[in-house]
Design a protein around this motif. Structure first.
Motif, mmCIF file in Angstrom:
data_model
loop_
_atom_site.group_PDB
_atom_site.id
_atom_site.type_symbol
_atom_site.label_atom_id
_atom_site.label_comp_id
_atom_site.label_asym_id
_atom_site.label_seq_id
_atom_site.Cartn_x
_atom_site.Cartn_y
_atom_site.Cartn_z
ATOM 1 N N ALA A 1 8.939 -12.130 -7.094
ATOM 2 C CA ALA A 1 8.567 -12.634 -8.422
ATOM 3 C C ALA A 1 7.410 -11.813 -8.993
ATOM 4 C CB ALA A 1 8.168 -14.100 -8.322
ATOM 5 N N GLY A 2 6.762 -11.036 -8.139
ATOM 6 C CA GLY A 2 5.649 -10.189 -8.567
ATOM 7 C C GLY A 2 5.014 -9.592 -7.324
ATOM 8 N N ALA A 3 4.140 -8.582 -7.515
ATOM 9 C CA ALA A 3 3.444 -8.020 -6.352
ATOM 10 C C ALA A 3 2.272 -7.179 -6.830
ATOM 11 C CB ALA A 3 4.383 -7.161 -5.516
ATOM 12 N N PHE A 4 1.263 -7.091 -5.979
ATOM 13 C CA PHE A 4 0.163 -6.155 -6.212
ATOM 14 C C PHE A 4 0.473 -4.898 -5.412
ATOM 15 C CE2 PHE A 4 -1.952 -10.354 -6.507
ATOM 16 C CZ PHE A 4 -2.323 -10.281 -7.844
ATOM 17 N N SER A 5 0.183 -3.737 -6.002
ATOM 18 C CA SER A 5 0.405 -2.507 -5.244
ATOM 19 C C SER A 5 -0.809 -1.596 -5.427
ATOM 20 C CB SER A 5 1.686 -1.825 -5.713
ATOM 21 O OG SER A 5 1.714 -1.741 -7.114
ATOM 22 N N ILE B 1 0.876 -1.183 0.000
ATOM 23 C CA ILE B 1 0.000 0.000 0.000
ATOM 24 C C ILE B 1 0.907 1.226 0.000
ATOM 25 C CG2 ILE B 1 -1.653 1.342 1.368
ATOM 26 C CD1 ILE B 1 -2.789 -1.267 2.426
ATOM 27 N N VAL B 2 0.675 2.142 -0.945
ATOM 28 C CA VAL B 2 1.453 3.388 -0.918
ATOM 29 C C VAL B 2 0.559 4.528 -0.441
ATOM 30 C CG1 VAL B 2 3.021 2.697 -2.766
ATOM 31 C CG2 VAL B 2 1.000 4.028 -3.333
ATOM 32 N N GLY B 3 1.172 5.483 0.235
ATOM 33 C CA GLY B 3 0.435 6.671 0.663
ATOM 34 C C GLY B 3 -0.443 6.426 1.874
ATOM 35 N N PHE B 4 -0.049 5.484 2.750
ATOM 36 C CA PHE B 4 -0.768 5.350 4.023
ATOM 37 C C PHE B 4 -0.533 6.652 4.802
ATOM 38 C CE2 PHE B 4 -1.351 3.937 8.418
ATOM 39 C CZ PHE B 4 -2.584 3.328 8.296
ATOM 40 N N PRO B 5 -1.519 7.087 5.647
ATOM 41 C CA PRO B 5 -1.342 8.353 6.358
ATOM 42 C C PRO B 5 0.023 8.459 7.042
ATOM 43 C CG PRO B 5 -3.528 7.481 6.759
ATOM 44 C CD PRO B 5 -2.814 6.469 5.928
ATOM 45 N N ARG C 1 6.187 4.638 -9.379
ATOM 46 C CA ARG C 1 7.588 4.260 -9.134
ATOM 47 C C ARG C 1 7.672 2.850 -8.560
ATOM 48 N NH1 ARG C 1 10.642 8.215 -5.513
ATOM 49 N NH2 ARG C 1 8.661 9.218 -5.013
ATOM 50 N N LEU C 2 6.720 2.535 -7.651
ATOM 51 C CA LEU C 2 6.736 1.203 -7.039
ATOM 52 C C LEU C 2 6.447 0.137 -8.094
ATOM 53 C CD1 LEU C 2 6.888 -0.678 -4.599
ATOM 54 C CD2 LEU C 2 4.495 -0.180 -4.115
ATOM 55 N N GLN C 3 5.457 0.414 -8.940
ATOM 56 C CA GLN C 3 5.107 -0.583 -9.956
ATOM 57 C C GLN C 3 6.270 -0.826 -10.914
ATOM 58 O OE1 GLN C 3 1.224 0.770 -11.290
ATOM 59 N NE2 GLN C 3 0.216 -0.547 -9.787
ATOM 60 N N ALA C 4 7.020 0.236 -11.227
ATOM 61 C CA ALA C 4 8.176 0.062 -12.113
ATOM 62 C C ALA C 4 9.211 -0.844 -11.432
ATOM 63 C CB ALA C 4 8.780 1.422 -12.457
ATOM 64 N N ALA C 5 9.420 -0.649 -10.119
ATOM 65 C CA ALA C 5 10.402 -1.480 -9.393
ATOM 66 C C ALA C 5 9.929 -2.936 -9.345
ATOM 67 C CB ALA C 5 10.599 -0.939 -7.976
ATOM 68 N N LEU D 1 10.738 0.917 -1.488
ATOM 69 C CA LEU D 1 11.444 0.620 -2.745
ATOM 70 C C LEU D 1 12.679 -0.234 -2.469
ATOM 71 C CD1 LEU D 1 11.378 4.016 -4.703
ATOM 72 C CD2 LEU D 1 10.013 1.960 -5.144
ATOM 73 N N ASP D 2 13.355 0.098 -1.377
ATOM 74 C CA ASP D 2 14.571 -0.628 -1.030
ATOM 75 C C ASP D 2 14.260 -2.093 -0.677
ATOM 76 O OD1 ASP D 2 17.450 -0.501 -0.248
ATOM 77 O OD2 ASP D 2 16.564 -1.205 1.641
ATOM 78 N N LEU D 3 13.113 -2.299 -0.009
ATOM 79 C CA LEU D 3 12.718 -3.670 0.340
ATOM 80 C C LEU D 3 12.448 -4.487 -0.928
ATOM 81 C CD1 LEU D 3 11.846 -5.397 3.004
ATOM 82 C CD2 LEU D 3 9.565 -5.063 2.080
ATOM 83 N N VAL D 4 11.818 -3.843 -1.909
ATOM 84 C CA VAL D 4 11.536 -4.538 -3.178
ATOM 85 C C VAL D 4 12.852 -4.996 -3.808
ATOM 86 C CG1 VAL D 4 10.609 -4.252 -5.528
ATOM 87 C CG2 VAL D 4 9.349 -3.354 -3.567
#
Ligand code: SAM
Ligand code: SF4
Length: 468
Positions: free
Chosen positions: A340-344, A316-320, A373-377, A331-334
């Motif tokens: 192998a894949g992820a939903f964001s 989840i991006v943009g949590f309060p 940016r996350l989806q690109a990573a 991003l660093d964790l990714v």
């Protein structure tokens, strides 16, 4: 004999809804309902809804606009169409749905669908019916089993719900409110259901639950069984060749389950383990009750058990309160895990959850930019994982005919779709395939030499599903 009535069920959201929709169709089959693939001439339309994000809930209202027009057209022809809204939007909004969309006749939550025949009768008598109770009786005890034909038509891979609801109360999530407290089905009932599926030709089972690795259903001895124990028992069922489970919480990833990835050959080397964020500050605000280091340690132990494990996740991006440096940690964790894949997803404030009340909501533009940016990573990580499969020979379970003649689609052990030129007789078979090409995240392959030889000897037509 009376004409069969036509049922159209549309599922939104997760695999649990797909499973629930099938069980609703099974429950209505003895009432003379036959499932059809389009709403146009249905007598009963059920929308099985998802409330997890605002967008998912809004989709239901736009679909209801379409269904209302169908209902009006049918009424002009003197035909009554019953419109039902089921699932988590129904649970969360109840009667409000009928106020907002008066074409709806019936609203019922995820715990009530075993009462469907009775609710339909009530709607027919009274015009409208609403049931969003959390009954004490177990709906699974009252749901009809699918017929042999229905099971065969659904293909060689099946989902089986083993656990429902959640007690973890992550601060962004509606599940504990819409699906209720955590409940695990008794092991004997799950085993009986899977034996029935196996007898009809199912080869792969995915055990599902909102927090599936918290499974603790009663074993045949009355004592609670863990998910690992259940997996070991299901692996003994004749013809069941592959097992998976989803979705898991890192906090419930115990040693016994990790060891099952080493000890159980039927358990596929693939795991969906949502982490949500790479920042400890955000994980704490989300009430995830695990840190980034905890997650990395679980990944390390899983890979020690099964070195080729394909890990996927949810973010989840943009949590309060999420700052640019919290997001950089994600991003660093990714990069570090090599998923192998992820939903964001962009954080979607859900009414009634603590996250919706938090200060420091992140503005939409920042969420959208971070998501990109996350989806690109994630895409980079996923492409790297797929590239490592090129020229390897992987066992593929063929599921259905492909879009082009003479082509089948199956899944690798890592859950990647693989397209291969192969005869329909191989549907339901696990066959070695050499991966020859990767194009836009799809794998293409050719039957490995030994598979082609065995195929020449293959006389029986073992399983031909609906798509064949
Ligand atoms: N039980 C799983 C877990 O522990 O992560 C998640 C189940 S939830 C049905 C599926 C995914 O939806 C979550 O992992 C999360 O990434 C996403 N999700 C849930 N609530 C959300 C919200 N309010 N906004 C955006 N995404 C959300
Ligand atoms: Fe929702 Fe999963 Fe958290 Fe339960 S563990 S509250 S289902 S995100």
């Amino acid at each position: 004999m009376s004409e069969p009535r036509k049922l159209y069920v549309k599922s939104f959201g997760c695999q649990m809804n797909v499973y629930d929709s099938r069980r609703m169709a099974d429950t209505l089959a003895p009432q003379g309902y036959v499932e059809i693939a389009a709403a146009d001439d249905a007598d009963l339309v059920i929308l099985n809804t998802c409330h997890i994000r605002e967008k998912a809930a809004e989709k239901v209202y736009s679909e209801l606009g379409r269904v209302r027009r169908l209902k009006e057209a049918a009424a002009a022809d003197g035909r009554r169409v019953i419109v039902a809204v089921a699932g988590c939007v129904a649970q969360a909004e109840g009667e409000e749905i009928i106020r907002r969309a008066p074409a709806v006749d019936l609203v019922f939550g995820p715990q009530s669908y075993h009462r469907l025949p009775e609710l339909l009768a009530r709607a027919a008598r009274a015009g409208k019916a609403v049931d969003t109770e959390f009954p004490i009786d177990d709906k699974f005890d009252h749901l009809a089993a699918p017929t042999w034909e229905a099971t065969r038509a659904r293909g060689v891979c099946a989902f089986v719900t083993v656990q429902e609801g959640c007690d973890r109360f992550c601060t962004f999530c509606v599940v504990p409110y819409t699906r209720g407290a955590e409940m695990s089905r008794p092991a004997a009932k799950i085993i009986a259901e899977i034996e029935h599926l196996a007898a009809a030709g199912v080869r792969e089972i995915t055990l599902i639950g909102q927090n599936v690795n918290a499974y603790h259903g009663a074993g045949p001895d009355g004592r609670p069984w863990s998910l690992a124990r259940l997996l070991h028992r299901v692996a003994e069922i004749d013809r069941i060749a592959r097992l998976r489970y989803t979705t898991s919480h890192p906090g419930d990833m115990g040693d016994e389950l990790i060891a099952a990835h080493r000890d159980l050959p039927a358990l596929m080397p693939q795991l969906h383990l949502p982490v949500q964020s790479g920042s400890d500050r955000i994980l704490a605000a989300m009430n995830r009750r695990h840190t980034r280091a905890d997650y990395l340690d679980i990944v390390r132990r899983l890979r020690a058990a099964r070195s080729d494990l394909a890990l996927t996740s949810d973010f989840i991006v943009g949590f309060p309160g999420e700052t640019e440096s919290d997001f950089a940690a994600t991003l660093d964790l990714v990069e570090q895990v090599g998923f192998a894949g992820a939903f964001s997803f962009k954080y979607s404030p859900r009414p009634g959850t603590p996250g919706a009340e938090m200060a420091d909501q992140v503005d939409e533009a920042a969420k959208a930019e971070r998501l990109q940016r996350l989806q690109a990573a994630i895409d980079r990580a996923s492409a790297a994982f797929n590239r490592r499969c090129l020229h390897r020979t992987l066992d593929v379970l063929f599921e259905r005919a492909g879009r082009h003649g003479g082509q089948l689609v199956g899944r690798s052990p890592y859950l990647q779709p693989v397209q291969v030129a192969a005869p329909a007789a191989l549907i339901g078979e696990i066959v070695p395939v050499t991966i020859s090409e990767i194009a836009s995240n799809s794998l293409f392959g050719t039957l490995a030499a030994n598979a082609a030889r065995d195929m020449a000897r293959h006389v029986e037509r073992p399983f031909v599903g609906a798509g064949a």
